[in-house]
Scaffold this motif. Structure first.
Motif, PDB file in Angstrom:
ATOM      1  N   ILE A 331       0.820  -1.193   0.092  1.00 31.38           N
ATOM      2  CA  ILE A 331       0.128  -0.030   0.057  1.00 31.38           C
ATOM      3  C   ILE A 331       0.899   1.350   0.038  1.00 31.38           C
ATOM      4  CG2 ILE A 331      -1.577   1.356   1.229  1.00 31.38           C
ATOM      5  CD1 ILE A 331      -2.988  -1.257   2.122  1.00 31.38           C
ATOM      6  N   TYR A 332       1.908   1.227   1.017  1.00 29.82           N
ATOM      7  CA  TYR A 332       2.740   2.485   0.999  1.00 29.82           C
ATOM      8  C   TYR A 332       3.262   2.764  -0.110  1.00 29.82           C
ATOM      9  CZ  TYR A 332       6.068   6.002   2.482  1.00 29.82           C
ATOM     10  OH  TYR A 332       6.898   7.023   2.662  1.00 29.82           O
ATOM     11  N   PRO A 333       4.015   1.819  -0.999  1.00 27.65           N
ATOM     12  CA  PRO A 333       4.554   2.224  -2.172  1.00 27.65           C
ATOM     13  C   PRO A 333       3.798   2.415  -3.334  1.00 27.65           C
ATOM     14  CG  PRO A 333       5.762   0.060  -1.466  1.00 27.65           C
ATOM     15  CD  PRO A 333       4.472   0.298  -0.510  1.00 27.65           C
ATOM     16  N   PHE A 334       2.662   1.948  -3.242  1.00 24.96           N
ATOM     17  CA  PHE A 334       1.791   2.346  -4.469  1.00 24.96           C
ATOM     18  C   PHE A 334       1.016   3.633  -4.133  1.00 24.96           C
ATOM     19  CE2 PHE A 334      -2.998   2.808  -5.367  1.00 24.96           C
ATOM     20  CZ  PHE A 334      -2.920   2.730  -6.672  1.00 24.96           C
ATOM     21  N   LEU A 335       0.952   4.196  -2.825  1.00 20.77           N
ATOM     22  CA  LEU A 335       0.456   5.612  -2.635  1.00 20.77           C
ATOM     23  C   LEU A 335       1.702   6.693  -2.606  1.00 20.77           C
ATOM     24  CD1 LEU A 335      -1.628   5.096   0.666  1.00 20.77           C
ATOM     25  CD2 LEU A 335      -2.531   5.523  -1.558  1.00 20.77           C
ATOM     26  N   SER A 336       2.830   6.081  -2.787  1.00 20.92           N
ATOM     27  CA  SER A 336       3.783   7.205  -2.981  1.00 20.92           C
ATOM     28  C   SER A 336       4.085   7.743  -4.190  1.00 20.92           C
ATOM     29  CB  SER A 336       5.372   6.259  -2.453  1.00 20.92           C
ATOM     30  OG  SER A 336       5.656   5.107  -3.483  1.00 20.92           O
ATOM     31  N   THR A 337       3.267   7.087  -5.060  1.00 27.19           N
ATOM     32  CA  THR A 337       3.048   7.635  -6.437  1.00 27.19           C
ATOM     33  C   THR A 337       2.137   8.552  -6.645  1.00 27.19           C
ATOM     34  OG1 THR A 337       1.663   5.591  -7.400  1.00 27.19           O
ATOM     35  CG2 THR A 337       4.018   5.405  -7.501  1.00 27.19           C
ATOM     36  N   THR A 338       1.404   8.759  -5.567  1.00 27.89           N
ATOM     37  CA  THR A 338       0.216   9.706  -5.686  1.00 27.89           C
ATOM     38  C   THR A 338       0.470  11.013  -4.764  1.00 27.89           C
ATOM     39  OG1 THR A 338      -1.161   8.632  -4.174  1.00 27.89           O
ATOM     40  CG2 THR A 338      -1.361   7.794  -6.108  1.00 27.89           C
ATOM     41  N   VAL A 339      -0.395  11.854  -4.516  1.00 21.55           N
ATOM     42  CA  VAL A 339      -0.079  12.853  -3.603  1.00 21.55           C
ATOM     43  C   VAL A 339      -1.000  12.416  -2.217  1.00 21.55           C
ATOM     44  CG1 VAL A 339      -0.291  14.733  -5.519  1.00 21.55           C
ATOM     45  CG2 VAL A 339      -2.281  13.734  -4.378  1.00 21.55           C
ATOM     46  N   TYR A 340      -1.251  11.280  -2.004  1.00 23.04           N
ATOM     47  CA  TYR A 340      -1.790  11.038  -0.786  1.00 23.04           C
ATOM     48  C   TYR A 340      -1.006  10.047   0.084  1.00 23.04           C
ATOM     49  CZ  TYR A 340      -5.946  12.634  -3.163  1.00 23.04           C
ATOM     50  OH  TYR A 340      -6.720  13.141  -4.033  1.00 23.04           O
ATOM     51  N   ASN A 341      -0.974  10.315   1.328  1.00 19.82           N
ATOM     52  CA  ASN A 341       0.146   9.344   2.197  1.00 19.82           C
ATOM     53  C   ASN A 341      -0.663   8.157   2.784  1.00 19.82           C
ATOM     54  OD1 ASN A 341       2.035  11.316   1.763  1.00 19.82           O
ATOM     55  ND2 ASN A 341       1.217  12.708   3.289  1.00 19.82           N
ATOM     56  N   SER A 342      -2.023   8.143   3.046  1.00 24.68           N
ATOM     57  CA  SER A 342      -2.618   7.042   3.678  1.00 24.68           C
ATOM     58  C   SER A 342      -4.083   6.745   3.106  1.00 24.68           C
ATOM     59  CB  SER A 342      -2.873   7.378   5.082  1.00 24.68           C
ATOM     60  OG  SER A 342      -3.592   8.480   5.355  1.00 24.68           O
ATOM     61  N   ARG A 343      -4.547   5.852   3.407  1.00 17.91           N
ATOM     62  CA  ARG A 343      -6.058   5.327   2.865  1.00 17.91           C
ATOM     63  C   ARG A 343      -7.147   6.377   3.343  1.00 17.91           C
ATOM     64  NH1 ARG A 343      -8.433   0.264   1.288  1.00 17.91           N
ATOM     65  NH2 ARG A 343      -6.424  -0.606   2.386  1.00 17.91           N
ATOM     66  N   GLN A 344      -6.885   6.786   4.748  1.00 20.44           N
ATOM     67  CA  GLN A 344      -7.782   7.810   5.255  1.00 20.44           C
ATOM     68  C   GLN A 344      -7.607   9.004   4.491  1.00 20.44           C
ATOM     69  OE1 GLN A 344      -5.245   6.107   7.015  1.00 20.44           O
ATOM     70  NE2 GLN A 344      -6.755   4.788   8.202  1.00 20.44           N
ATOM     71  N   GLU A 345      -6.507   9.438   4.242  1.00 16.62           N
ATOM     72  CA  GLU A 345      -6.437  10.791   3.240  1.00 16.62           C
ATOM     73  C   GLU A 345      -7.120  10.653   2.074  1.00 16.62           C
ATOM     74  OE1 GLU A 345      -2.570  12.565   2.641  1.00 16.62           O
ATOM     75  OE2 GLU A 345      -2.067  12.652   4.821  1.00 16.62           O
ATOM     76  N   LEU A 346      -7.173   9.537   1.253  1.00 14.77           N
ATOM     77  CA  LEU A 346      -7.753   9.302  -0.107  1.00 14.77           C
ATOM     78  C   LEU A 346      -9.274   9.306   0.215  1.00 14.77           C
ATOM     79  CD1 LEU A 346      -7.660   8.518  -2.660  1.00 14.77           C
ATOM     80  CD2 LEU A 346      -7.461   6.261  -2.376  1.00 14.77           C
ATOM     81  N   GLU A 347      -9.883   8.403   1.562  1.00 18.28           N
ATOM     82  CA  GLU A 347     -11.234   8.441   1.730  1.00 18.28           C
ATOM     83  C   GLU A 347     -11.684   9.866   2.100  1.00 18.28           C
ATOM     84  OE1 GLU A 347     -11.640   5.858   4.674  1.00 18.28           O
ATOM     85  OE2 GLU A 347     -11.243   3.886   3.621  1.00 18.28           O
ATOM     86  N   SER A 348     -10.919  10.745   2.451  1.00 16.46           N
ATOM     87  CA  SER A 348     -11.425  12.100   2.972  1.00 16.46           C
ATOM     88  C   SER A 348     -11.489  12.807   1.805  1.00 16.46           C
ATOM     89  CB  SER A 348     -10.246  12.922   4.027  1.00 16.46           C
ATOM     90  OG  SER A 348     -10.287  12.268   5.240  1.00 16.46           O
ATOM     91  N   ALA A 349     -10.477  12.627   0.926  1.00 14.21           N
ATOM     92  CA  ALA A 349     -10.607  13.411  -0.417  1.00 14.21           C
ATOM     93  C   ALA A 349     -11.727  13.138  -1.161  1.00 14.21           C
ATOM     94  CB  ALA A 349      -9.180  13.107  -1.336  1.00 14.21           C
ATOM     95  N   VAL A 350     -12.122  11.636  -1.126  1.00  4.92           N
ATOM     96  CA  VAL A 350     -13.420  11.001  -1.983  1.00  4.92           C
ATOM     97  C   VAL A 350     -14.817  11.851  -1.292  1.00  4.92           C
ATOM     98  CG1 VAL A 350     -14.906   9.279  -2.495  1.00  4.92           C
ATOM     99  CG2 VAL A 350     -12.481   9.171  -2.612  1.00  4.92           C
ATOM    100  N   HIS A 351     -14.607  11.913   0.000  1.00  6.45           N
ATOM    101  CA  HIS A 351     -15.835  12.632   0.723  1.00  6.45           C
ATOM    102  C   HIS A 351     -15.931  14.087   0.575  1.00  6.45           C
ATOM    103  CE1 HIS A 351     -18.701  13.519   3.719  1.00  6.45           C
ATOM    104  NE2 HIS A 351     -17.930  14.420   4.336  1.00  6.45           N
ATOM    105  N   ARG A 352     -14.841  14.715   0.327  1.00  4.77           N
ATOM    106  CA  ARG A 352     -14.632  16.150   0.155  1.00  4.77           C
ATOM    107  C   ARG A 352     -15.362  16.416  -1.270  1.00  4.77           C
ATOM    108  NH1 ARG A 352     -11.109  18.770  -2.443  1.00  4.77           N
ATOM    109  NH2 ARG A 352      -9.693  17.112  -2.312  1.00  4.77           N
ATOM    110  N   VAL A 353     -15.006  15.751  -2.157  1.00  2.03           N
ATOM    111  CA  VAL A 353     -15.224  15.869  -3.736  1.00  2.03           C
ATOM    112  C   VAL A 353     -16.781  15.476  -3.876  1.00  2.03           C
ATOM    113  CG1 VAL A 353     -14.822  15.292  -5.976  1.00  2.03           C
ATOM    114  CG2 VAL A 353     -13.149  15.623  -4.376  1.00  2.03           C
TER     115      VAL A 353
END
Length: 718
Positions: A331-353
């Motif tokens: 998970i961590y190597p996969f997220l390092s290619t994006t702007v998100y550092n954790s699963r929680q940040e990605l879920e927060s971004a989905v909720h915000r959008v």
């Protein structure tokens, strides 16, 4: 309009022995060369230090320049300043700016002035002011010598040389801020018999400005000090009998109408031509077209915003789906290619959008029930007991509790705000439907609601401040007791305290031994005013009604705005303006303003007028001047900038005759030029062969200092 005096180019052609003559007046500063008939430079004795609007640099402006030049400077934080207090120089920093400008306009190069200087001053000038002026001229400009003389004395001697007055006489000098009476015996002023009153031309101008501002509050911005000064010079006069003149205008006789003048302000009449119907239709169509264009632009922006959010949400959902297929350790190597550092940040971004997309579409936001599941997954350690967690997990649990509390509070606030906006829009829509059905009925109901609600709020405010009862004396301050000024919550607190004190005072003080005793503090901390919660709601409703009435009723004025209007001078016009509304009438003001020279108590100055001061100066003369006193009144000279009013000499003669013996000789004459005769007399005095014997040199200054200036006094009869 004031202009900058032209810089002189012949300074180097004058011999160092020729003195520079300076008439340092409170209104104008005049400087020139000895022996000449007119001063070379004249400007207002003021200094202004504004900042340049472009560069922010502070500049020094001396004199009263053209207002068109001042538009490039920020004049809001500074104002014109004078070096004078009444007629005495006390601000020598400002005086230095004035002298720098004067010497530069005369043509002097640098700060060194190698000419003797004759400077005028007020009669009986304080030693401290004369000492500071000598220090400034000697040490800053290096003048070789200087002489001080009274301006009114120079003017009297100049008119004596022209045969206007005699050696024994009186000089009545009315200047910018003060007026003086100076007796002369054998050509020399008797300083111990001088008189002064703190009223002059400035007070006349300011009084005229006040009267016109009170009479025409609609045009108060047009009645500037400069315009009042111009009106004073053109139209004011001194009445021979003030009371009789007032009765003349009170009766409205033909003579009063002839003495009445008018000041016409610029007036541009409104256009009376009606545009043709084709032009009105064309403008309406153009306006509708522009409005439709704006609506199309807003719709396009909304569509573009929704498309961008949908695309962003689709990308985030794809990223979440890919994250589900990735192993835990990747998970961590996969997220390092994006702007998100954790699963929680990605879920927060989905909720915000998602929330932003729903808001852009006009859909209601997700409720808290739908968010509970995502929050519980995001903060997984919150519901785990502390005994089952490691120290690192305990720290993480505290962090999750803090983040969850913050997120929930923020979401609740957003949800509440959104619901309030929806409710407000719905209420406004319902009001608009009612208004369209029956506009007159809706307007009347809205006014009634506003009136009832505002009266109810005012009554509750008064009850909170003054109490709910009256003592029957209609006394709002002194007659109301403390108990009558308390509201219901304060009265309940006092009742609880009194009851507790009474119960505990019967025997041993055991308060606090029982748990129910501490309930008293909880009860006292509550707000027992049941109306406090609804008070804020009523204020919000009043604000909504105010806004609504301002939109649909052009004649509506809120009570708060009405209170402000009552404290200002701007009053709405009840009809269209005409040219007559821009015409100011000057009737009684023409002679009422100069009357303060004879009755200073009209403006609150408890001092004597010009005619009464003349009697004071005559009484101050000692017995050795008894013979000269009788001939003195036969040569009374009027000079100064404030002595140019028509009728001043006859009024002075009538006033002085009342305090003089019967059939005693009396003659009042005006100076040849009341404004310039002081400078011309000083220039003639400085050109005399005996003038070098009257100077105070720089060597005397260094040897004698202030004591030498105390004893220094020129002799006017050379």
């Amino acid at each position: 309009m004031a202009t900058m005096p032209q810089r002189q180019t012949d300074y180097r052609f004058f011999s160092p022995a020729i003195p520079i003559v300076i008439d340092n007046g409170g209104f104008n500063f005049r400087a020139g060369w000895a022996g000449e008939s007119d001063p070379r430079i004249t400007f207002r004795n003021l200094v202004h230090r504004p900042r340049h609007k472009a560069t922010g640099e502070m500049v020094t402006i001396v004199g009263d320049h053209d207002p068109a030049l001042l538009k490039y400077f920020d004049c809001t934080r500074s104002s014109f300043r004078s070096a004078f207090d009444s007629n005495v120089v006390y601000q020598f920093e400002i005086m230095e700016y004035v002298l720098d400008y004067a010497f530069e306009r005369l043509g002097a190069e640098g700060s060194q002035v190698d000419h003797p200087i004759l400077m005028t001053e007020c009669v009986c000038n304080p030693l401290s002011s004369r000492s500071k002026m000598a220090e400034l001229l000697f040490e800053t400009y290096g003048v070789p010598s200087l002489a001080f003389g009274v301006d009114a004395a120079f003017g009297y001697k100049f008119n004596q040389q022209k045969g206007i007055c005699s050696e024994d006489g009186l000089a009545i000098c009315s200047g910018f801020t003060t007026s003086h009476i100076i007796p002369f015996v054998q050509g020399e002023p008797v300083l111990e018999a001088c008189s002064r009153t703190n009223v002059g031309g400035y007070h006349v101008t300011y009084y005229l400005k006040q009267l016109l501002s009170l009479k025409y509050p609609y045009h108060i911005s047009s009645i500037t000090w400069e315009k009042a000064e111009e009106l004073k010079l053109e139209h004011c006069y001194v009445s021979f009998d003030y009371a009789a003149e007032l009765k003349l205008f009170q009766k409205g006789t033909k003579e009063a109408e002839e003495k009445t003048t008018f000041w016409q302000l610029p007036f541009i009449p409104p256009s009376q031509e009606e545009e043709p119907s084709e032009e009105l239709a064309r403008k309406a169509a153009l306006k509708e077209k522009q409005g439709q264009r704006l609506r199309d632009i807003a719709a396009l922006k909304k569509f573009t915003r929704i498309s961008e959010l949908e695309s962003e949400l689709h990308d985030l959902e794809d990223l979440v789906q890919q994250l589900e297929e990735v192993e835990e350790e990747e998970i961590y190597p996969f997220l390092s290619t994006t702007v998100y550092n954790s699963r929680q940040e990605l879920e927060s971004a989905v909720h915000r959008v998602t929330q932003s997309l729903r808001k852009a579409r006009g859909e209601p936001l997700e409720s808290e029930d739908k968010l509970d599941t995502s929050l519980s997954e995001k903060y997984s350690l919150i519901n785990v007991p502390d005994s089952e967690l490691t120290p690192e997990q305990l720290k993480e649990k505290k962090k999750q509790i803090f983040l969850k509390t913050t997120s929930e509070g923020r979401l609740r606030a957003k949800q509440k705000k959104f619901e309030e906006e929806l409710l407000r829009e719905k209420q406004n829509q319902q009001d608009e439907e009612k208004r369209l059905e029956n506009p007159e009925l809706y307007l009347e109901e809205t006014r009634a609601k506003y009136r009832d609600l505002s009266e109810r709020l005012e009554q509750r405010k008064r009850l909170k401040t003054n109490g709910s009862r009256s003592n029957g004396n209609n006394n709002s301050s002194g007659g109301i007791g403390r108990g009558e000024r308390l509201n219901s919550a304060q009265k309940e607190r006092m009742r609880l305290l009194t009851t507790a004190a009474f119960d505990r005072g019967k025997g041993e003080d055991t308060f606090g031994a029982k748990d129910e005793d501490w309930q008293l503090y909880k009860m006292m901390s509550k707000d027992y005013d049941d109306d406090d919660d609804s008070f804020e709601e009523d204020e919000a409703e009043l604000g909504r009604l105010t806004t609504r009435l301002q939109e649909i009723d052009e004649t509506f004025v809120a009570k708060s705005d009405m209170e402000l209007l009552q404290g200002t001078l701007e009053i709405p016009w009840p009809r269209p303006l005409t040219v007559e509304d821009y015409k100011m009438t000057l009737g009684i003001e023409r002679f009422r303003c100069p009357e303060i020279l004879f009755q200073p108590n009209m403006i609150g100055v408890d001092q004597a007028g010009l005619d009464e001061m003349t009697g004071v100066s005559l009484r101050r003369l000692s017995t050795q001047y008894t013979e000269a006193k009788n001939s003195m009144c036969n040569s009374i000279l009027v000079l100064g900038g404030s002595s140019i009013f028509p009728g001043l000499e006859s009024r002075l003669e009538a006033g002085i005759r009342k305090i003089r013996p019967y059939l005693s000789p009396l003659k009042v004459v005006r100076s040849m030029d009341p404004v310039l005769d002081s400078w011309r007399g000083a220039a003639s005095y400085a050109a005399a062969m005996e003038f070098p014997t009257q100077i105070f040199s720089i060597q005397d200054y260094y040897e004698k200092g202030e004591s030498g200036l105390r004893q220094y006094q020129i002799k006017y009869s050379l």
